[in-house]
Design an enzyme around this catalytic site. Structure first.
Site: not given
Ligand SMILES: NC(=O)c1ccc[n+]([C@@H]2O[C@H](COP(=O)([O-])OP(=O)(O)OC[C@H]3O[C@@H](n4cnc5c(N)ncnc54)[C@H](O)[C@@H]3O)[C@@H](O)[C@H]2O)c1
Length: 253
Positions: A139, A152
């Site tokens: 990401s 995350y």
């Protein structure tokens, strides 16, 4: 053009979102695909839609036993595993002060250990064949700090680092490992946390829009294909320019 004819791919989290887009694109490019997900109904529907070139397996990426079933399915149904796309993940945002070790343990199990187990499961087959391509979906949050992303983001930094480390160890076996770093992609993941996706909602993205999942799928297909035969240990950013630098109103400096 990436060409995947004759390749067998495992794609995790393929019931929807980017994983679904990747499964559809891979089949269109000639691959056979084992789609996996916790969402049985949605995953089975996508696989049925793709016909003979696809199978669906209900799969928890955090469970090593489930991985054995997935690999067995790819071998039994399609004769092996050439490509692994570690795409499945879960997402939330939360301030660091409110985050708990239990929650971090949970997200690590899926987002990090899911990738870990997946690579452990396919590497023996790939080594025996002296060929293979693994793409791990990290990401933007695995490239820079983002408020609210302590849990995350940590998983995605870990996936990025693991990808490079494994790439170094398996290169001599003809196996490539790369990570992909999406920015803001229009999937149920961001819809679920209320990210607004409409026109003009993304002034900080140089391209001023979110991406369709198909735009990530194209990049993943390239890295998985022989067109990327000398590309390993790298990170490919698909973010409309977000990571190029800070976007500020004209005249700020
Ligand atoms: N959407 C974005 O803006 C964005 C941005 C950066 C990175 N990503 C990453 O892209 C990847 C794909 O995300 P998406 O946007 O398509 O999200 P999504 O939520 O639409 O899809 C993720 C899929 O993974 C599945 N999944 C979750 N936990 C699982 C588990 N334990 N075992 C098996 N499957 C499981 C879900 O059921 C879902 O179908 C993820 O790795 C995500 O972290 C997404």
């Amino acid at each position: 053009m990436a060409e995947l004819t004759g390749k067998v791919a495992i794609i995790t989290g393929a019931a929807r979102g980017q994983g679904e887009a990747e499964a559809r694109l891979f089949v269109a490019k000639g691959a056979k695909v084992v789609l996996t997900d916790l969402l049985e109904e949605d995953g089975a529907k996508v696989a049925a839609d793709l016909g003979d070139a696809a199978r669906f397996v209900r799969h928890d990426v955090a469970d090593p036993d489930d991985w054995a079933t997935v690999v067995e399915t790819a071998v039994r149904e399609f004769g092996g595993v050439d490509i692994l796309i570690n795409n499945a993940a879960i997402y939330w945002t939360n301030g660091f002060a409110d985050e708990t070790a239990e929650r971090v343990e949970k997200i690590m199990q899926v987002n990090f250990f899911g990738v870990w187990h997946g690579m452990q499961a396919v590497l023996p087959l790939m080594k025996a064949k002296r060929a293979g391509a693994i793409v791990n979906i990290s990401s933007q949050a695995g490239l820079e700090g983002l408020p609210g992303h302590s849990a995350y983001g940590a998983t995605k930094w870990a996936v990025r680092g693991l990808s490079k480390t494994v790439a170094l160890e398996v290169g001599e076996h003809g196996i490539r490992v790369n990570s992909v770093h999406p920015g803001v992609i229009d999937t149920p993941m961001i819809a679920a946390v209320g990210v607004e996706r409409g026109e003009g909602k993304f002034p900080t993205v140089p391209m001023r829009r979110v991406a369709a999942p198909e735009e990530v799928a194209e990049v993943v297909a390239f890295l998985a294909s022989d067109a990327a035969s000398y590309v390993t240990g790298t990170e490919l950013v698909v973010d409309g320019g977000l990571m190029a630098g800070m976007t500020v109103p004209a005249g700020t400096y």
